[in-house]
Design an enzyme around this catalytic site. Structure first.
Site, PDB file in Angstrom:
ATOM      1  N   ILE A 104     -47.109   8.039  50.016  1.00  0.00           N
ATOM      2  CA  ILE A 104     -48.055   7.655  48.929  1.00  0.00           C
ATOM      3  C   ILE A 104     -48.874   6.552  49.550  1.00  0.00           C
ATOM      4  CG2 ILE A 104     -47.947   6.535  46.643  1.00  0.00           C
ATOM      5  CD1 ILE A 104     -44.834   7.523  46.341  1.00  0.00           C
ATOM      6  N   TYR A 105     -50.206   7.009  49.430  1.00  0.00           N
ATOM      7  CA  TYR A 105     -51.055   5.934  50.049  1.00  0.00           C
ATOM      8  C   TYR A 105     -50.994   4.675  49.413  1.00  0.00           C
ATOM      9  CZ  TYR A 105     -55.529   3.453  51.055  1.00  0.00           C
ATOM     10  OH  TYR A 105     -56.675   2.650  51.351  1.00  0.00           O
ATOM     11  N   GLY A 106     -50.775   3.392  50.326  1.00  0.00           N
ATOM     12  CA  GLY A 106     -50.597   2.267  50.210  1.00  0.00           C
ATOM     13  C   GLY A 106     -49.048   1.781  49.548  1.00  0.00           C
ATOM     14  N   VAL A 107     -48.441   2.729  49.588  1.00  0.00           N
ATOM     15  CA  VAL A 107     -46.976   2.510  49.036  1.00  0.00           C
ATOM     16  C   VAL A 107     -46.133   2.776  50.455  1.00  0.00           C
ATOM     17  CG1 VAL A 107     -45.096   2.997  47.461  1.00  0.00           C
ATOM     18  CG2 VAL A 107     -47.584   2.899  46.736  1.00  0.00           C
ATOM     19  N   GLY A 112     -56.590   1.993  54.248  1.00  0.00           N
ATOM     20  CA  GLY A 112     -57.808   2.553  54.915  1.00  0.00           C
ATOM     21  C   GLY A 112     -57.560   3.359  56.321  1.00  0.00           C
TER      22      GLY A 112
END
Length: 178
Positions: A104-107, A112
């Site tokens: 999960i992006y950013g988790v 970036g």
């Protein structure tokens, strides 16, 4: 005795159903209504009712946002069980995804250009904290208080849609700060 009420038309029409027979509506200056009521208690109840809004994730108008940001309307969070259920369900789904090891992006990943790097579960909380510190740059002049309040109201209202995987207490904290 009688009391006069001057308020936005949509607010008065909303409260008309609760006060049938207690006041007479007269159109005044386009989108506002002027009312003659037949009692001080009714006027006070209506005036108190229209001085606050309940945000629920939907239907926040620019007029109400502006009034709330300027401090002319108090804000409360909906008590609608469906809204609370949406928030809790989204949070549960995120917790299940993290627990099952989903990417999960950013988790569970960095941000970036580093998004292809997985973050160990034990480091995820520290990464989230670091992300907050990285964005505390403080460039330029302070925003006007009204603009900050508007941004906080918009963010709280957006989170009430139940798509952010956050706890209800965070939304309540935003409103408390306002």
């Amino acid at each position: 005795g009688s009391e006069d009420i001057f308020a936005p038309a949509d607010d008065m029409k909303r409260w008309e159903q609760y006060t049938k027979g207690f006041f007479q509506i007269e159109i005044f200056k386009g989108s506002h209504l002027f009312c003659k009521t037949s009692g001080k208690e009714v006027a006070q109840a209506i005036n108190n009712a229209i001085k606050k809004i309940e945000i629920n994730g939907f239907g926040l108008t620019l007029d109400k946002l502006t009034s709330a940001a300027e401090g002319r309307l108090k804000i409360s969070i909906t008590k609608d069980p469906a809204a609370v259920a949406r928030i809790e369900l989204c949070l549960q789904k995120m917790q299940q995804a993290v627990h099952s090891g989903e990417t999960i992006y950013g988790v569970t990943t960095a941000f970036g250009g580093m998004a292809n790097h997985l973050i160990d579960r034990q480091d995820a909380a520290k990464m989230q904290e670091n992300m907050l510190w990285i964005h505390k740059t403080g460039m330029g002049s302070y925003l006007p208080r009204q603009d900050v309040r508007a941004a906080m109201i918009l963010r709280a209202n957006s989170h009430l849609r139940g798509n952010s995987s956050i706890r209800l207490c965070l939304i309540e904290r935003l409103i408390a700060f306002i």
